[in-house]
Design a protein around this motif. Structure first.
Motif, PDB file in Angstrom:
ATOM      1  N   VAL A 168       0.841  -1.191   0.000  1.00 24.82           N
ATOM      2  CA  VAL A 168       0.000   0.000   0.000  1.00 24.82           C
ATOM      3  C   VAL A 168       0.875   1.239   0.000  1.00 24.82           C
ATOM      4  O   VAL A 168       1.901   1.286   0.706  1.00 24.82           O
ATOM      5  N   SER A 169       0.502   2.232  -0.777  1.00 25.81           N
ATOM      6  CA  SER A 169       1.193   3.523  -0.741  1.00 25.81           C
ATOM      7  C   SER A 169       0.161   4.637  -0.783  1.00 25.81           C
ATOM      8  O   SER A 169      -0.844   4.546  -1.482  1.00 25.81           O
ATOM      9  N   VAL A 170       0.406   5.672   0.015  1.00 23.01           N
ATOM     10  CA  VAL A 170      -0.495   6.819   0.116  1.00 23.01           C
ATOM     11  C   VAL A 170       0.353   8.087   0.135  1.00 23.01           C
ATOM     12  O   VAL A 170       1.348   8.157   0.860  1.00 23.01           O
ATOM     13  N   ARG A 171      -0.037   9.074  -0.649  1.00 21.73           N
ATOM     14  CA  ARG A 171       0.590  10.397  -0.601  1.00 21.73           C
ATOM     15  C   ARG A 171      -0.487  11.442  -0.324  1.00 21.73           C
ATOM     16  O   ARG A 171      -1.476  11.539  -1.055  1.00 21.73           O
ATOM     17  N   ILE A 172      -0.288  12.204   0.755  1.00 23.50           N
ATOM     18  CA  ILE A 172      -1.251  13.213   1.202  1.00 23.50           C
ATOM     19  C   ILE A 172      -0.657  14.592   0.975  1.00 23.50           C
ATOM     20  O   ILE A 172       0.504  14.843   1.322  1.00 23.50           O
TER      21      ILE A 172
END
Length: 304
Positions: A168-172
């Protein structure tokens, strides 16, 4: 927003009758009550209840059921989603509409045994921003809790044939933080807190999935914020896979939570207090309410 507990009363001399409620309603508020029971119809104490406004995706209130299995609250008028979760049982979601001056009749929610949910198809799943929320709750020093969210983000899940090997990868976008108060939001974006000019993104990258039984997982990974990276574990409840949406996309959903300590990311709240700056407390509760859409085996998972 004004919240309050409702008082429950059982009529004297009544056997097996449903409860009635005496509701001290604040101005311009309505009320609802849930009776949560287990598969045998017994009161379910300690079930986690999260109430989310459907228009803003913000958490309106949350808590746990009392020893008799009840959860009750008052809310401003609007439409809400109520998620009820208990260990070893399938989550239940109910939608309700709150009207000012109206106390809705109590609703009985039965939590069924957790079934073995079919895991997502191997391949790439991309977050659907309109149906995904990244929220946080922090205690304002000496005051009430502050509820906020990030409105701009991208992310995805690369599901492996063996779920434990998934990624999983998330960029905020850190500047998209909002708490409903412009002065506070600008302060949170400043060098005292997130310092969004120097550190424009908050990134999470997973390292492994650990199955805890049923639909429960712990998602281990690295969270990078304010130029500092730390290992975190997200307590995750997998909610299943369905065909839905405007184009009948294959979708999966999950709810993930973690507690963050601000000093781990060099956000020194004590030095801010010493300078007379009003701040939120040292811990922050983070919650991701995610829907992801299946794409193809070759679709990149952002961010790369």
């Amino acid at each position: 927003m004004a919240f309050g507990l409702l008082r429950r009363r059982r009529p004297r001399g009544t056997s097996g009758a449903g409860p009635t409620f005496s509701v001290p309603l604040p101005p311009d508020a309505g009320a609802f009550g849930f009776e949560v029971v287990d598969p045998l119809g017994q009161p379910m104490a300690g079930a986690e209840v999260t109430v989310t406004a459907l228009d803003s995706h913000r958490v309106a209130t949350r808590g746990t059921t009392d020893p008799h299995g009840y959860f009750m609250a008052t809310l401003p008028p609007g439409s809400y989603s109520v998620m009820t979760v208990a260990e070893g049982l399938s989550p239940a979601r109910e939608n309700l509409d709150i009207t000012a001056g109206v106390a809705l009749p109590p609703v009985r929610v039965t939590l069924e045994p957790a079934r073995q949910l079919e895991l997502p198809t191997a391949g790439t799943w991309l977050f659907d921003p309109p149906h995904t929320a990244i929220r946080f709750i922090a205690k304002h020093v000496g005051m009430a809790h502050v509820h906020g969210r990030f409105t701009r983000f991208q992310g995805g899940i690369r599901v492996a044939p063996n779920m434990a090997d998934s990624h999983v990868s998330v960029r905020i976008d850190a500047s998209s933080i909002t708490t409903g108060n412009n002065t506070r939001d600008n302060h949170l974006r400043s060098a005292d807190f997130l310092d969004v000019e120097r550190y424009p993104y908050i990134d999470f990258t997973s390292t492994r999935f650990a199955h805890r039984g049923g639909s429960k997982w712990t998602l281990h990974g690295t969270l990078t914020m304010h130029g500092t990276s730390r290992s975190v574990g997200l307590d995750t409840t997998y909610l299943g896979t369905v065909n839905g949406g405007y184009d009948q996309e294959l979708r999966c959903a999950a709810l993930a939570k973690a507690e963050l300590h601000r000093e781990d990311y060099t956000l020194n709240w004590r030095s801010m207090l010493a300078r007379g700056i009003a701040v939120v407390g040292p811990t922050v509760q983070l919650e991701l309410d995610v829907q992801a859409m299946y794409r193809t085996h070759d679709t990149p998972t952002p961010p790369e």
